[in-house]
Design an enzyme around this catalytic site. Structure first.
Site, PDB file in Angstrom:
ATOM      1  N   HIS A 104     -15.343  33.950  35.102  1.00  0.00           N
ATOM      2  CA  HIS A 104     -16.532  34.683  35.519  1.00  0.00           C
ATOM      3  C   HIS A 104     -16.215  36.049  36.121  1.00  0.00           C
ATOM      4  O   HIS A 104     -17.138  36.777  36.503  1.00  0.00           O
ATOM      5  CB  HIS A 104     -17.288  33.866  36.571  1.00  0.00           C
ATOM      6  CG  HIS A 104     -16.453  33.581  37.786  1.00  0.00           C
ATOM      7  ND1 HIS A 104     -15.517  32.570  37.803  1.00  0.00           N
ATOM      8  CD2 HIS A 104     -16.384  34.195  38.995  1.00  0.00           C
ATOM      9  CE1 HIS A 104     -14.925  32.562  38.990  1.00  0.00           C
ATOM     10  NE2 HIS A 104     -15.423  33.534  39.725  1.00  0.00           N
ATOM     11  N   ASP A 248     -16.946  26.906  30.499  1.00  0.00           N
ATOM     12  CA  ASP A 248     -16.589  25.563  30.969  1.00  0.00           C
ATOM     13  C   ASP A 248     -17.503  25.099  32.092  1.00  0.00           C
ATOM     14  O   ASP A 248     -17.498  23.918  32.441  1.00  0.00           O
ATOM     15  CB  ASP A 248     -15.119  25.490  31.397  1.00  0.00           C
ATOM     16  CG  ASP A 248     -14.762  26.434  32.528  1.00  0.00           C
ATOM     17  OD1 ASP A 248     -15.565  27.336  32.851  1.00  0.00           O
ATOM     18  OD2 ASP A 248     -13.656  26.296  33.094  1.00  0.00           O
TER      19      ASP A 248
END
Length: 459
Positions: A104, A248
């Site tokens: 991220h 994920d």
């Protein structure tokens, strides 16, 4: 000899740094050379995947050259999600795997996540420190007498079939779902999975772009969920979901566009998994809501409380044969996924549960999500250990445990304060049975944490 790397790019669970000043092709090549002897002394096959970041291909190619020079065969699966990389390592019996991703983090970053065989994670404690120390000393292992081969393999259809094996796809109703891929890897993996399901996907930001032109691919931050929430309202969706950059982790919003936090999703997936595995052990971390172990016990399961962190959780699940584990941060782990985490599998299990309920998502969630949480609040402190002792002293009348940091428990509220793995920070989470209780004790704890120690004149 001259150091080949800035050692601070080696984090607790991965390598992560700014490209190209901290992490570049030379560093990736050196890591590849060191990785191969770490996973075994004999012939090895290593699988390499990458996300959509602009530097991903060159970093991955450099790592592959290093691994081949160390004698390993390398299988390049191209652009994939991190959970697809874990799948490839486990399913096809590779000796190790490396995912080129910074998850991220902003576009200027890249990184590497590492596994051994069976998707077992490699952390600082289990091997990354060895690679770091070799690079800092400037001494790489010798090249192999026989160089390994490079091949390519597409795994995403196989990955989709694996994810779908966790649910009865005939039970999934034709829900309308807004999906925010954040220009990350979910834009690639969602179509592979949902071509087998009757759902209508309303796509947001499916184009792969590691510069993240719309918003950061970090859905744990509420400001990055705004576009998804607006699309759910605009299109009258049954629910929405957002994935982070390497896909994920996932976060859900209900049909009213309210964010469903990771604790509640953990409880939802736990309920479904206990229908499939009655009486099973279910793991949750110390930050999860009290509602999670309550639901697990009510559904006939055995709740197991754990420290935060994927390496810790995966090891505990292997040791205790735990079928599912969830974290507040959107990581969800499955025994039948080689104990690795997968946002896609967790999302499919939620869809199966919502479909069976035949009620709005908000109605399904309401009995579970009855408490009020602060979310994680970080504070920089000069002495983490001293501050934790001060907190314990202040709350001496509480039930206190030290499984991960300090957890202070009272009948109608609790809080956890734990140290960051990488910075002089304390992370605070507070939960109360009412909003007022949570806010009162959140503010009280923050005042205590951020209070500076008294000034002492030097001798």
């Amino acid at each position: 000899m001259r150091s080949l790397v800035e050692p601070t790019i080696f984090k607790s669970y991965d390598v992560r740094g700014v490209y190209p000043s901290e992490l570049n092709e030379d560093v990736a090549y050196a890591i590849g050379r060191c990785f191969v002897p770490l996973i075994g002394s004999g012939p090895s096959t290593v699988v390499v995947g990458r996300d959509m970041r602009p530097s991903g291909r060159s970093i991955g190619d450099a790592f592959a050259r290093g691994a081949c020079d160390a004698g390993a065969d390398v299988v390049d699966i191209g652009m994939a999600s991190t959970d697809a990389l874990y799948f490839a390592v486990g399913k096809f019996g590779y000796d190790g795997g490396v995912m080129i991703t910074a998850s991220h983090n902003p576009a200027q970053y890249n990184g590497l996540k590492f596994t051994r065989s069976l998707a077992q994670p490699i952390s600082l404690d289990t091997g990354l420190a060895t690679i770091r120390d070799a690079l800092v000393s400037g001494t790489l292992p010798p090249k192999a007498a026989t160089r390994g081969n490079l091949s390519r393999r597409d795994v995403l259809d196989d990955f989709a079939e694996h994810c779908l094996s966790f649910v009865d796809r005939s039970r999934i109703e034709p829900l309308r779902i807004a999906v925010d891929a954040g220009t990350g890897m979910a834009g690639e993996t969602i179509p592979h999975v949902f071509k087998f399901l009757p759902c209508e996907i309303v796509p947001l930001y499916f184009e792969l772009d590691g510069n993240f032109p719309n918003h950061p691919a970090s859905p744990i931050e509420p400001e990055n969920m705004i576009d998804l929430q607006a699309e759910v309202r605009k299109r009258g969706c049954d629910l929405g979901v957002a994935f982070d950059g390497d896909a994920d982790r996932m976060f859900i919003v209900d049909e009213k566009a309210a964010i469903v936090d990771g604790s509640t999703v953990t409880a939802l997936v736990a309920r479904n998994m206990l229908e499939k595995h009655p009486g099973a052990k279910i793991l949750y971390n110390v930050i999860c809501s009290r509602s999670v172990p309550e639901l697990i016990a009510k559904a006939g399961g055995v709740p197991v409380r754990s420290r935060v962190g994927h390496s810790i959780i995966k090891a505990a699940m292997r040791e205790q044969d735990i079928v599912f584990g969830g974290e507040h941060s959107g990581h969800f782990y499955f025994r039948d996924n080689w104990y690795a985490d997968s946002g896609m599998i967790a999302f499919l299990l939620c869809l199966e549960l919502f479909s069976a309920a035949a009620r709005p998502v908000s109605d399904v969630i309401a009995p579970i999500d009855s408490r009020f949480r602060s979310g994680e609040i970080n504070s920089q402190v000069p002495d983490v250990t001293a501050k934790l002792r001060e907190i314990e002293k202040h709350y001496a009348g509480a039930a206190i445990d030290r499984l991960d940091g300090v957890t202070i428990s009272f009948p109608n509220w609790w809080m956890n304060v734990r140290a960051s793995n990488t910075e002089p920070l304390l992370r605070l989470n507070v939960e109360g049975d009412t909003q007022a209780l949570m806010e009162q004790h959140r503010d009280e704890a923050l005042a205590l944490i951020r209070r500076m120690p008294p000034f002492r004149c030097p001798d």
